[in-house]
Design a protein around this motif. Structure first.
Motif, PDB file in Angstrom:
ATOM      1  N   PHE A 110      29.807  37.343  22.363  1.00 38.28           N
ATOM      2  CA  PHE A 110      29.109  37.261  21.092  1.00 38.28           C
ATOM      3  C   PHE A 110      30.037  36.588  20.099  1.00 38.28           C
ATOM      4  O   PHE A 110      31.165  37.032  19.885  1.00 38.28           O
ATOM      5  N   TYR A 133      25.503  33.449  20.849  1.00 36.81           N
ATOM      6  CA  TYR A 133      26.031  33.952  22.126  1.00 36.81           C
ATOM      7  C   TYR A 133      26.561  32.779  22.950  1.00 36.81           C
ATOM      8  O   TYR A 133      26.085  31.655  22.821  1.00 36.81           O
ATOM      9  N   GLN A 158      23.076  42.564  24.643  1.00 34.92           N
ATOM     10  CA  GLN A 158      24.234  43.433  24.400  1.00 34.92           C
ATOM     11  C   GLN A 158      24.837  43.931  25.717  1.00 34.92           C
ATOM     12  O   GLN A 158      26.050  43.932  25.899  1.00 34.92           O
ATOM     13  N   ARG A 196      26.656  41.192  27.290  1.00 37.36           N
ATOM     14  CA  ARG A 196      27.935  41.004  26.589  1.00 37.36           C
ATOM     15  C   ARG A 196      28.938  42.086  27.029  1.00 37.36           C
ATOM     16  O   ARG A 196      30.081  41.782  27.364  1.00 37.36           O
TER      17      ARG A 196
END
Ligand SMILES: [Zn+2]
Length: 274
Positions: free
Chosen positions: A265, A271, A255, A258
């Motif tokens: 994502f 991913y 996360q 990202r």
């Protein structure tokens, strides 16, 4: 003279020329090979390499400075140069262990430049050159060597190695790889891409770098969370034995990566590298 001319994209509107040869005349006044190489390689960097953060010229610092070899003329980045006549394998010799530990603990550790040159009939030519950004310079990539024998010239001196194989590729910003130069804009983009790690605390940074390395080992631009768990969970658990919920920690790192634009994502647990 060997040089490489790079045609950059139209938006860069420039031609970058890198002279790959050391200026042998600079080493003429020195007896030891190490001193010759130091003087010639430092001059080469000053004349051919620009700051990966802002593209400005680099300036040599005074010789007795304990920490760094170069600083940027325009921004706060500083750099230490390690040169070698042998191509690096998994580890790079990096001088005294105590001095390296000191750099690690410094509030302003340097970035490192690694230069590999090749001796030819005509002189010395640079073959590889990369920057190890300071945010990747962590304790777990430094290996302490055994101390030298009591009878050695530098008795009981303890050296160290940098474990380059533990770095993800994004921790090696190549200016030149196997004689091929990278466009200046690529160097700056690659350096900027991993800047977010600077803001991370040591443990968080270590997890992020480990996950980045594991993503690289997948060797896929696009991957699923399931594939990542299958490939990386056991290794990451081994590296972080005190963590009781590695899967959750992995998701947290993905996360963050990202959020920082390193990954995107795609939904459904997929991913993709940006
Ligand atoms: Zn700069």
């Amino acid at each position: 003279m060997f040089s490489c001319r790079l045609l950059l994209s139209p938006c860069q509107a420039a031609i970058l020329t890198v002279n790959k040869d050391f200026d042998l005349s600079l080493g003429a006044g020195y007896k030891s090979k190490a001193q010759k190489v130091r003087v010639m390689s430092e001059a080469w960097v000053e004349n051919n390499i620009v700051c990966p953060a802002c593209g400005s010229a680099l300036q040599k610092v005074k010789n007795n400075s304990p920490v760094k070899d170069f600083h940027c003329a325009q921004c706060p980045e500083q750099f230490e140069l390690k040169s070698s006549g042998k191509k690096w394998g998994r580890k790079i010799m990096a001088g005294a262990y105590a001095a390296m530990r000191k750099r690690l603990q410094s509030p302003q550790p340097p970035n490192f430049f690694f230069l590999h040159y090749k001796e030819t009939a005509a002189g010395c030519r640079v073959e590889n050159f990369f920057c190890l950004p300071k945010q990747f310079f962590t304790a777990n990539i430094i290996e302490k060597r055994c101390s030298l024998r009591a009878t050695a010239r530098r008795a009981r001196w303890v050296g160290c190695k940098i474990l380059v194989d533990k770095l993800p590729e994004s921790g090696k910003i190549f200016y030149m790889r196997d004689n091929i130069c990278a466009p200046d804009a690529d160097v700056r983009r690659n350096f900027a891409k991993i800047r977010f790690l600077n803001a991370q605390k040591t443990e968080a940074k270590s997890w992020l770098i480990d996950v980045m390395k594991q993503i690289e080992l997948l060797a896929q631009r696009r991957f699923s969370l399931t594939e990542f768990y299958a490939k990386a969970e056991a290794d990451l658990q081994k590296k972080h034995p005190d963590n009781n919920n590695v899967k959750a920690k992995i998701r947290q790192q993905l996360q963050t990566l990202r959020d920082q634009g390193y990954l995107s994502f795609k939904g459904g647990g997929i991913y993709e590298l940006c």
